[in-house]
Design an enzyme around this catalytic site. Structure first.
Site, mmCIF file in Angstrom:
data_model
loop_
_atom_site.group_PDB
_atom_site.id
_atom_site.type_symbol
_atom_site.label_atom_id
_atom_site.label_comp_id
_atom_site.label_asym_id
_atom_site.label_seq_id
_atom_site.Cartn_x
_atom_site.Cartn_y
_atom_site.Cartn_z
ATOM 1 N N ASN A 1 35.250 45.160 40.212
ATOM 2 C CA ASN A 1 36.799 45.905 39.498
ATOM 3 C C ASN A 1 36.878 45.032 38.399
ATOM 4 O OD1 ASN A 1 40.138 46.030 40.298
ATOM 5 N ND2 ASN A 1 40.558 45.133 41.665
ATOM 6 N N LYS B 1 39.838 45.886 37.149
ATOM 7 C CA LYS B 1 41.422 45.309 37.225
ATOM 8 C C LYS B 1 41.573 46.154 36.245
ATOM 9 C CE LYS B 1 41.546 42.095 40.445
ATOM 10 N NZ LYS B 1 41.915 41.345 41.041
ATOM 11 N N HIS C 1 44.337 48.650 47.246
ATOM 12 C CA HIS C 1 43.799 46.580 47.335
ATOM 13 C C HIS C 1 45.846 45.996 47.488
ATOM 14 C CE1 HIS C 1 43.512 43.264 43.982
ATOM 15 N NE2 HIS C 1 42.664 43.538 44.067
ATOM 16 N N GLU D 1 47.097 44.572 45.466
ATOM 17 C CA GLU D 1 48.122 44.141 43.724
ATOM 18 C C GLU D 1 49.063 45.910 43.393
ATOM 19 O OE1 GLU D 1 45.372 41.473 41.164
ATOM 20 O OE2 GLU D 1 44.957 43.580 41.336
ATOM 21 N N GLU E 1 40.317 41.380 51.614
ATOM 22 C CA GLU E 1 40.857 40.213 50.062
ATOM 23 C C GLU E 1 42.317 40.128 50.318
ATOM 24 O OE1 GLU E 1 38.786 41.737 45.986
ATOM 25 O OE2 GLU E 1 40.815 43.282 46.954
ATOM 26 N N GLY F 1 42.327 35.708 42.262
ATOM 27 C CA GLY F 1 42.827 35.187 41.596
ATOM 28 C C GLY F 1 43.611 34.605 41.630
ATOM 29 N N SER G 1 37.936 35.355 44.625
ATOM 30 C CA SER G 1 37.672 34.394 43.897
ATOM 31 C C SER G 1 36.524 34.028 44.487
ATOM 32 C CB SER G 1 38.306 33.051 43.975
ATOM 33 O OG SER G 1 39.422 33.551 43.816
#
Length: 249
Positions: free
Chosen positions: A12, A14, A96, A98, A167, A173, A211
């Site tokens: 991904n 991003k 996701h 985010e 996730e 991150g 991560s």
């Protein structure tokens, strides 16, 4: 990871990349030759054409990071599943954390996005996961089951055709990673929930994201219900991404 399920590793990207940087990364991935896991990269919309062109004659797939629930119309800035299919997209990430956090995406919207993707022959990678506050409050199970339940209800008999990615939000991150035992516990929970809805649950691929790096990938992927990874930062470095793909073997 079950011997009956082919491992899958998806990068991904991003909101990263440029034509020049992407060129180097994609060429390095292609040059690696056959990989022991199925691999794909989900790139920003402007670079779908570049990914499609560069990866067309390679075993590496490509896809997008989001999709609109609308087929067409006056939806400025949106990209439809048909448009993604035009570029040969094999995958699309939906839900996701985010997107849920910054764009207010609900469980039902995520489910609807998964449905429109499947209708155009694109495999949705449906993301679920809890925040640190939710984990500390003992709500992990309730949160991920609620998120997945909306997708199961919406897809009905097609639920077995998607990929699920767990996730934990607190590990994305941050450098923090769920222990293999923590990750496996949630993956086992998700597979049991899927098994109640689809006879194909045993063949479905469940990915871990948060991560993942070359030095922790192998022990994570060794867990019984973890079939690969959804990789963020490490997917931007060819050497790291390829090492993670090899760890999936």
């Amino acid at each position: 990871m079950s011997e009956t399920r082919q491992p899958l590793v998806v990068g991904n990207w991003k909101m990263h990349g440029s034509h020049a940087v992407n060129e180097q990364l994609l060429e390095a991935l292609k040059a690696a030759g056959p990989l022991p896991a199925e691999a794909a990269v989900c790139v920003p919309f402007p670079y779908l054409a570049q990914a499609a062109e560069r990866l067309a004659r390679s075993p590496i797939g490509w896809g997008a990071q989001d999709v609109s629930v609308h087929a067409q119309g006056a939806y400025t800035g949106e990209v439809s599943a048909a448009m993604l299919a035009d570029f040969g997209s094999r995958y699309v990430i939906v839900g996701h954390s985010e997107r849920r956090q910054y764009h207010g995406e609900t469980d039902q919207l995520v489910a609807d996005k998964a449905k429109v993707a499947l209708a155009k022959g694109i495999t949705p990678i449906v993301c679920v996961g809890e925040t640190l506050a939710q984990r500390e409050a003992g709500e992990t199970e309730a949160v991920v089951k609620r998120q997945l339940s909306a997708v199961i209800h919406t897809l009905g008999p097609c639920v077995g055709e998607m990929v699920v990615a767990y996730e934990p939000v607190w590990a994305i991150g941050t450098g923090l990673t769920a222990t293999p035992e923590q990750a496996q516990a949630v993956h086992a929970l998700l597979r049991a929930q899927l098994a109640a809805a689809s006879p194909r649950a045993g063949q479905m691929r469940l990915l871990y994201g948060g991560s993942v790096k070359p030095d922790n990938a192998k022990v994570l992927f060794a867990q019984a219900d973890i079939d690969g990874g959804l990789i963020g930062g490490a997917a931007l470095k060819a050497e790291d991404f390829l090492a993670i793909c090899r760890a999936a073997a």
